[in-house]
Design a protein around this motif. Structure first.
Motif, mmCIF file in Angstrom:
data_model
loop_
_atom_site.group_PDB
_atom_site.id
_atom_site.type_symbol
_atom_site.label_atom_id
_atom_site.label_comp_id
_atom_site.label_asym_id
_atom_site.label_seq_id
_atom_site.Cartn_x
_atom_site.Cartn_y
_atom_site.Cartn_z
ATOM 1 N N PRO A 22 -8.073 7.341 -4.315
ATOM 2 C CA PRO A 22 -8.503 6.789 -2.833
ATOM 3 C C PRO A 22 -7.709 5.483 -2.880
ATOM 4 C CG PRO A 22 -10.403 7.172 -4.035
ATOM 5 C CD PRO A 22 -9.304 7.742 -4.796
ATOM 6 N N THR A 23 -7.626 5.076 -1.531
ATOM 7 C CA THR A 23 -7.237 3.659 -1.241
ATOM 8 C C THR A 23 -8.341 2.693 -1.181
ATOM 9 O OG1 THR A 23 -7.019 4.244 1.007
ATOM 10 C CG2 THR A 23 -4.984 4.105 -0.137
ATOM 11 N N VAL A 24 -8.165 1.453 -1.130
ATOM 12 C CA VAL A 24 -9.429 0.655 -0.852
ATOM 13 C C VAL A 24 -9.242 -0.336 0.355
ATOM 14 C CG1 VAL A 24 -10.485 -1.515 -2.016
ATOM 15 C CG2 VAL A 24 -9.729 0.185 -3.413
ATOM 16 N N VAL A 31 -5.377 -1.307 4.016
ATOM 17 C CA VAL A 31 -5.624 -0.267 2.730
ATOM 18 C C VAL A 31 -4.835 -0.861 1.894
ATOM 19 C CG1 VAL A 31 -6.535 1.585 4.082
ATOM 20 C CG2 VAL A 31 -4.274 1.550 3.392
ATOM 21 N N TRP A 32 -5.452 -0.828 0.363
ATOM 22 C CA TRP A 32 -4.659 -1.134 -0.828
ATOM 23 C C TRP A 32 -4.604 0.030 -1.768
ATOM 24 C CZ3 TRP A 32 -6.876 -2.471 -5.730
ATOM 25 C CH2 TRP A 32 -5.983 -2.827 -6.541
ATOM 26 N N PRO A 33 -3.657 0.640 -2.133
ATOM 27 C CA PRO A 33 -3.760 1.640 -3.343
ATOM 28 C C PRO A 33 -3.650 1.211 -4.663
ATOM 29 C CG PRO A 33 -1.443 1.373 -2.486
ATOM 30 C CD PRO A 33 -2.191 0.444 -1.562
ATOM 31 N N PRO A 34 -4.927 1.166 -5.186
ATOM 32 C CA PRO A 34 -4.919 0.667 -6.500
ATOM 33 C C PRO A 34 -4.037 1.080 -7.634
ATOM 34 C CG PRO A 34 -7.087 1.806 -5.963
ATOM 35 C CD PRO A 34 -6.169 1.728 -4.735
ATOM 36 N N LEU A 134 1.686 -8.020 1.025
ATOM 37 C CA LEU A 134 1.717 -9.053 -0.156
ATOM 38 C C LEU A 134 0.649 -8.247 -1.245
ATOM 39 C CD1 LEU A 134 1.895 -12.015 -1.018
ATOM 40 C CD2 LEU A 134 -0.088 -12.426 0.129
ATOM 41 N N THR A 135 -0.220 -7.570 -0.795
ATOM 42 C CA THR A 135 -1.342 -6.992 -1.901
ATOM 43 C C THR A 135 -0.523 -6.014 -2.687
ATOM 44 O OG1 THR A 135 -2.083 -5.571 -0.225
ATOM 45 C CG2 THR A 135 -3.415 -7.605 -0.634
ATOM 46 N N MET A 136 0.416 -5.068 -2.048
ATOM 47 C CA MET A 136 1.143 -4.101 -2.792
ATOM 48 C C MET A 136 2.023 -4.703 -3.743
ATOM 49 S SD MET A 136 3.053 -0.834 -1.363
ATOM 50 C CE MET A 136 1.674 0.193 -1.411
#
Length: 163
Positions: A22-24, A31-34, A134-136
């Motif tokens: 699951p994404t955060v 959302v951010w996929p860990p 940026l997060t990805m």
């Protein structure tokens, strides 16, 4: 050959992980996929495979593009395959033309390929907001920076003293 097989297994594994992890949720509805933390390592493993088998790595990249297409859900298949193709080809080109020590080639190719991969993927799914991008991208670069640092230290230790 080991690095080439490892690369292909990791492609299948990360595609499976994206499907089941699951994404955060992030601020602003993003959302951010860990699992994107693993992607940076795959770019680096591709560099190692290319160092061993040279341009034959293109066959493994084609396999990875097909795996991305088949393993993604229908709505993500095009985005996943396109991002994989663009990011990995950019990585391949930069790694090929750069004649610097291995650590710097890995860093340079990752600095270009990971943002391209993120931009293509997020753009095609309609989620290319700056924070998501940026997060990805930073998640993918984390692995590349770790490998760069470790290789750089090894290169420095192996260099003749006073050189």
């Amino acid at each position: 050959m080991f690095s080439l097989v490892t690369y292909m297994v990791l492609i299948v594994g990360v595609n499976w992980a994206f499907a089941v992890t699951p994404t955060v949720s992030l601020p602003g509805g993003e959302v951010w996929p860990p699992v994107s933390l693993i992607v940076g390592f795959i770019f680096v493993v591709r560099d190692f495979a290319q160092q061993r088998v040279e341009h034959h790595v293109l066959w493994a990249m084609l396999f990875g593009c097909a795996a991305s297409w088949v393993m993604a859900s229908p709505d993500l298949a095009i985005a996943s395959a396109a991002a994989f193709a663009v990011g990995e080809l950019a990585d391949w080109v930069l790694f090929t033309v750069t004649r610097k020590p291995l650590s710097r080639r890995i860093l340079l190719s990752s600095l270009i390929s990971t943002p391209l991969d993120s931009l293509v993927f997020l753009g095609l799914i309609g989620r290319a907001a700056p924070f998501s991008f940026l997060t990805m991208t930073l998640s993918k670069l984390a692995g590349a920076f770790l490998v760069f640092w470790l290789l750089r230290r090894r290169e420095e230790l192996a260099a003749p003293q006073g050189a």
